[in-house]
Design an enzyme around this catalytic site. Structure first.
Site, PDB file in Angstrom:
ATOM      1  N   ARG A 136      -9.415   0.990  -9.541  1.00  0.00           N
ATOM      2  CA  ARG A 136      -8.051   1.558  -9.504  1.00  0.00           C
ATOM      3  C   ARG A 136      -7.560   1.550 -10.949  1.00  0.00           C
ATOM      4  O   ARG A 136      -7.506   0.498 -11.585  1.00  0.00           O
ATOM      5  CB  ARG A 136      -7.137   0.706  -8.622  1.00  0.00           C
ATOM      6  CG  ARG A 136      -5.660   1.041  -8.825  1.00  0.00           C
ATOM      7  CD  ARG A 136      -4.760   0.398  -7.798  1.00  0.00           C
ATOM      8  NE  ARG A 136      -4.909   1.057  -6.515  1.00  0.00           N
ATOM      9  CZ  ARG A 136      -4.053   0.924  -5.497  1.00  0.00           C
ATOM     10  NH1 ARG A 136      -2.985   0.154  -5.621  1.00  0.00           N
ATOM     11  NH2 ARG A 136      -4.252   1.550  -4.362  1.00  0.00           N
ATOM     12  N   HIS A 164      -5.700   9.866  -4.779  1.00  0.00           N
ATOM     13  CA  HIS A 164      -5.935   8.641  -3.995  1.00  0.00           C
ATOM     14  C   HIS A 164      -6.792   9.011  -2.772  1.00  0.00           C
ATOM     15  O   HIS A 164      -6.309   8.991  -1.636  1.00  0.00           O
ATOM     16  CB  HIS A 164      -4.589   8.047  -3.571  1.00  0.00           C
ATOM     17  CG  HIS A 164      -4.659   6.640  -3.081  1.00  0.00           C
ATOM     18  ND1 HIS A 164      -5.810   5.872  -3.121  1.00  0.00           N
ATOM     19  CD2 HIS A 164      -3.691   5.835  -2.524  1.00  0.00           C
ATOM     20  CE1 HIS A 164      -5.554   4.671  -2.618  1.00  0.00           C
ATOM     21  NE2 HIS A 164      -4.287   4.633  -2.247  1.00  0.00           N
ATOM     22  N   GLN A 169      -7.227   6.769   0.570  1.00  0.00           N
ATOM     23  CA  GLN A 169      -6.053   6.768   1.446  1.00  0.00           C
ATOM     24  C   GLN A 169      -6.099   7.954   2.412  1.00  0.00           C
ATOM     25  O   GLN A 169      -5.845   7.813   3.613  1.00  0.00           O
ATOM     26  CB  GLN A 169      -4.771   6.853   0.595  1.00  0.00           C
ATOM     27  CG  GLN A 169      -3.512   6.893   1.418  1.00  0.00           C
ATOM     28  CD  GLN A 169      -3.293   5.589   2.184  1.00  0.00           C
ATOM     29  OE1 GLN A 169      -3.332   4.528   1.599  1.00  0.00           O
ATOM     30  NE2 GLN A 169      -3.081   5.670   3.490  1.00  0.00           N
ATOM     31  N   ASP A 217       5.970   9.404   0.555  1.00  0.00           N
ATOM     32  CA  ASP A 217       5.484   8.287  -0.260  1.00  0.00           C
ATOM     33  C   ASP A 217       6.643   7.853  -1.157  1.00  0.00           C
ATOM     34  O   ASP A 217       7.669   8.543  -1.253  1.00  0.00           O
ATOM     35  CB  ASP A 217       4.268   8.750  -1.086  1.00  0.00           C
ATOM     36  CG  ASP A 217       3.595   7.620  -1.854  1.00  0.00           C
ATOM     37  OD1 ASP A 217       3.863   6.431  -1.555  1.00  0.00           O
ATOM     38  OD2 ASP A 217       2.787   7.915  -2.756  1.00  0.00           O
ATOM     39  N   CYS A 233       1.546   6.039   3.094  1.00  0.00           N
ATOM     40  CA  CYS A 233       0.404   5.222   2.655  1.00  0.00           C
ATOM     41  C   CYS A 233       0.771   3.764   2.464  1.00  0.00           C
ATOM     42  O   CYS A 233      -0.100   2.896   2.468  1.00  0.00           O
ATOM     43  CB  CYS A 233      -0.182   5.792   1.372  1.00  0.00           C
ATOM     44  SG  CYS A 233       0.948   5.746  -0.042  1.00  0.00           S
ATOM     45  N   ARG A 293      -7.762   2.074   6.499  1.00  0.00           N
ATOM     46  CA  ARG A 293      -8.329   1.962   5.152  1.00  0.00           C
ATOM     47  C   ARG A 293      -9.624   1.158   5.222  1.00  0.00           C
ATOM     48  O   ARG A 293     -10.620   1.492   4.585  1.00  0.00           O
ATOM     49  CB  ARG A 293      -7.339   1.269   4.202  1.00  0.00           C
ATOM     50  CG  ARG A 293      -6.067   2.043   3.900  1.00  0.00           C
ATOM     51  CD  ARG A 293      -6.356   3.278   3.067  1.00  0.00           C
ATOM     52  NE  ARG A 293      -7.007   2.936   1.796  1.00  0.00           N
ATOM     53  CZ  ARG A 293      -6.394   2.527   0.692  1.00  0.00           C
ATOM     54  NH1 ARG A 293      -5.085   2.436   0.672  1.00  0.00           N
ATOM     55  NH2 ARG A 293      -7.079   2.247  -0.404  1.00  0.00           N
TER      56      ARG A 293
HETATM   57  N1   CP Z   1      -1.770   2.466   0.083  1.00  0.00           N
HETATM   58  C1   CP Z   1      -2.275   1.711  -0.899  1.00  0.00           C
HETATM   59  O1   CP Z   1      -3.203   2.100  -1.623  1.00  0.00           O
HETATM   60  O2   CP Z   1      -1.731   0.464  -0.980  1.00  0.00           O
HETATM   61  P1   CP Z   1      -1.977  -0.611  -2.114  1.00  0.00           P
HETATM   62  O3   CP Z   1      -1.326  -0.125  -3.364  1.00  0.00           O
HETATM   63  O4   CP Z   1      -1.338  -1.861  -1.588  1.00  0.00           O
HETATM   64  O5   CP Z   1      -3.468  -0.782  -2.322  1.00  0.00           O
HETATM   65  N1  NVA Z   2       2.039   7.038  -5.185  1.00  0.00           N
HETATM   66  C1  NVA Z   2       1.886   5.594  -5.145  1.00  0.00           C
HETATM   67  C2  NVA Z   2       0.827   5.230  -4.151  1.00  0.00           C
HETATM   68  C3  NVA Z   2       0.626   3.749  -3.967  1.00  0.00           C
HETATM   69  C4  NVA Z   2      -0.466   3.430  -3.012  1.00  0.00           C
HETATM   70  C5  NVA Z   2       1.562   5.071  -6.516  1.00  0.00           C
HETATM   71  O1  NVA Z   2       0.713   5.637  -7.201  1.00  0.00           O
HETATM   72  O2  NVA Z   2       2.187   4.080  -6.923  1.00  0.00           O
END
Ligand code: CP
Ligand code: NVA
Length: 318
Positions: A117, A144, A147, A235, A276, A304
């Protein structure tokens, strides 16, 4: 690219939904559902009967915070008999000047799979270019994909195939929205975006979905956008890569796009609601919708785990 010669090799990276063959995506969703079914009624800590990842080591690298991605990958690997190491990007030499290419080559000597990530998607791309082992995108500023694999799985569990369905994204056209557009192209559904023009999804992502035959609409009026929706998604209004100084301005722009009971009333009566997570209750979504009968947000979170197990097995050919 920095730091050396890219080697010619064939590795099943899972970098983005539009970069993965639709037949493979379909097989992963079906496999995930089968694996979920096979675990029915088991305690979380019990291993799967087959142990496909026995003897495998998986590195989980986080340059941003995470609850779901971190725990679901870790648990998924362990259920399949493998081992994990969870590493914060800041604790690696990666954060202190070592190139991504060198990091990828070193990690490939120790581990069988890398999930990362990160911020800029060029980090993910370079990691994949130089790693000898599969690399999985655990979120970048732009996409992502894990997700949305869980989201497609969740929709199909509740309502059957997504092909031909109308998905409405309300709010910020962000990284999660981008992967939804990729999925529209690969799974054959339509997507309507409703939000302020400053936060439209990138043209590149809209174009990809349209080119694949999906109907992608941009509708500024949220009530009109949601009419006849099969699925409503939102989101957070401020993502991890967004500047906190823009928070108030973003909130002001996005407030009309909150998903609440009044907005959901415009969708089909059997429409589902997804997020998400993490959610900011009272901002992009109300608690009434989050906790209401149309919400499947906790199924998404659970899935997930199952979707990523299927992704990892696809990456490793197991
Ligand atoms: N939805 C998601 O990716 O959550 P986290 O940021 O907690 O991993
Ligand atoms: N759009 C959000 C998703 C988190 C899972 C972010 O990137 O922070």
């Amino acid at each position: 690219m920095t730091g050396g010669t890219q080697r010619d090799k064939t590795v099943n990276h899972f970098l983005d939904i539009h970069k993965t063959d639709p037949a493979d995506l379909r097989a992963m969703i079906d496999h995930a559902r089968a694996m979920k079914g096979a675990r029915h009624g088991r305690k979380h800590g019990t291993p799967d009967d087959d142990q496909p990842l026995a003897g495998h080591m998986v590195a989980l690298i986080f340059e941003k915070p995470s609850t779901r991605t971190r725990v679901s990958f870790d648990v998924g690997v362990r259920q399949m008999g493998g081992e994990t190491m969870v590493i914060s990007g800041a604790d690696m030499q990666l954060g202190h000047g070592e190139t991504i290419a060198d990091t990828a080559r070193v990690l490939s000597r120790y581990v069988d799979l890398i999930m990362i990530r990160t911020f800029d998607e060029s980090v993910l791309a370079e990691m994949a270019d130089y790693a000898d082992v599969p690399v999985i995108n655990g979120l970048t500023d732009r996409t992502h994909p894990c997700q949305i694999m869980a989201d497609v799985m969740t929709y199909e569990e509740h309502r059957g195939p997504m092909a031909g369905k109308k998905v409405v994204w309300s709010g910020d056209g962000n990284n999660v929205c981008a992967s939804f557009l990729h999925a529209a192209a690969q799974f054959g559904f339509d997507l309507t975006f409703t939000g302020p023009p400053q936060l439209d999804p990138e043209e590149e992502f809209v174009g990809l979905a349209r080119k694949a035959g999906s109907e992608v609409r941009i509708e500024r009026d949220p009530a009109k956008a949601v009419a006849d929706a099969d699925l409503v998604v939102t989101d957070t209004w401020v993502s991890m890569h967004d500047s906190q100084s823009a928070k108030e301005r973003r909130h002001n722009m996005l407030r009309p796009y909150q998903v609440n009971d009044a907005l959901m009333a415009h969708a089909k009566p059997d429409a589902l609601f997804m997020h998400c997570l993490p959610a900011h209750r009272g901002e992009e979504v109300t608690s009434q919708v989050m906790d209401g009968p149309q919400s499947v947000v906790f199924d998404e979170a659970e899935n997930r785990l199952h979707a990523q197990k299927a992704i990892m097995r696809w990456c490793l050919g197991l």
